[in-house]
Design a protein around this motif. Sequence first.
Motif, short mmCIF file in Angstrom:
data_model
loop_
_atom_site.label_atom_id
_atom_site.label_comp_id
_atom_site.label_asym_id
_atom_site.label_seq_id
_atom_site.Cartn_x
_atom_site.Cartn_y
_atom_site.Cartn_z
N GLU A 91 0.84 -1.20 0.00
CA GLU A 91 0.00 0.00 0.00
C GLU A 91 0.88 1.25 0.00
O GLU A 91 1.86 1.34 0.74
CB GLU A 91 -0.92 0.01 1.22
N GLY A 92 0.56 2.21 -0.88
CA GLY A 92 1.31 3.44 -0.97
C GLY A 92 2.45 3.42 -1.97
O GLY A 92 3.13 4.42 -2.17
N ASP A 93 2.68 2.26 -2.62
CA ASP A 93 3.77 2.15 -3.59
C ASP A 93 3.53 3.01 -4.83
O ASP A 93 2.39 3.28 -5.22
CB ASP A 93 3.93 0.69 -4.05
N ALA A 94 4.64 3.40 -5.47
CA ALA A 94 4.61 4.03 -6.79
C ALA A 94 4.98 2.95 -7.81
O ALA A 94 6.02 2.29 -7.68
CB ALA A 94 5.59 5.19 -6.87
N VAL A 95 4.11 2.77 -8.82
CA VAL A 95 4.26 1.68 -9.78
C VAL A 95 4.29 2.21 -11.20
O VAL A 95 3.49 3.09 -11.56
CB VAL A 95 3.09 0.67 -9.64
N THR A 96 5.18 1.67 -12.03
CA THR A 96 5.23 1.99 -13.45
C THR A 96 4.96 0.73 -14.24
O THR A 96 5.61 -0.29 -14.04
CB THR A 96 6.61 2.55 -13.85
N ASP A 97 4.00 0.81 -15.16
CA ASP A 97 3.57 -0.32 -15.98
C ASP A 97 3.98 -0.08 -17.43
O ASP A 97 3.51 0.87 -18.07
CB ASP A 97 2.05 -0.49 -15.86
N LEU A 98 4.84 -0.94 -17.97
CA LEU A 98 5.31 -0.83 -19.35
C LEU A 98 4.55 -1.82 -20.23
O LEU A 98 4.48 -3.00 -19.91
CB LEU A 98 6.81 -1.13 -19.42
#
Length: 210
Positions: free
Chosen positions: A43-50
């Motif tokens: 919870e609270g993570d920053a995520v990048t989806d390629l």
Amino acid sequence: MSDRWLAERKREHYYRLAKKLNYRSRASFKLAQIDEKFHIFREGDAVTDLGAAPGGWLQIAKERVGETGKVVGVDLQKIEPLEGVQTIRGDMLKPETAEKLKELLGGKADVVISDMSPNISGSYCMDHARSVELCTYALNFARQVLKPKGNLVMKIFEGDMMKGFLNDVRSSFQNVKLHSPKASRDSSSEIYIIAKGFIPPKEPVPEEEQ
């Protein structure tokens, strides 16, 4: 029962379930199953989806990181808007796209996920090599944006180049495993690289390596 019949039934099961739960892709369940086994998100993570289109992985990521988390995605194809998610349209193989994605992220990421896949050519050797190339871009991008101890999930096609690539991944992560979630087709050559515990490079990764 034939293997083909069982595979079709399995595919239909996840397709119907995705429709029922309002997920954009049956691939949503692959990421959900990976997270349940390996605890990729917090919870609270920053995520990048390629390679985020149509958005099934974005939906799972947003669910897992919650309201305090941040999820950004990129794809060659247009991604229809999702509440609480930011996206751009572009080619991750181009430096300008990577820069736009970094700006959208606005800082470091806790998790990078990549479901990027090559256009199938009919030549498995070529498709495998192209898959490794896409994963190399994802790995180099992750090396630039991940926080220490961050996580990376990538889809790759199995083949003779995979061993060397895995050694490269292991040089930057504390724990690297291969996994095929139940939602993957039994006949599929795809497998997922689960890399946890990012070890930042001593020297900054040059931009041209993206």
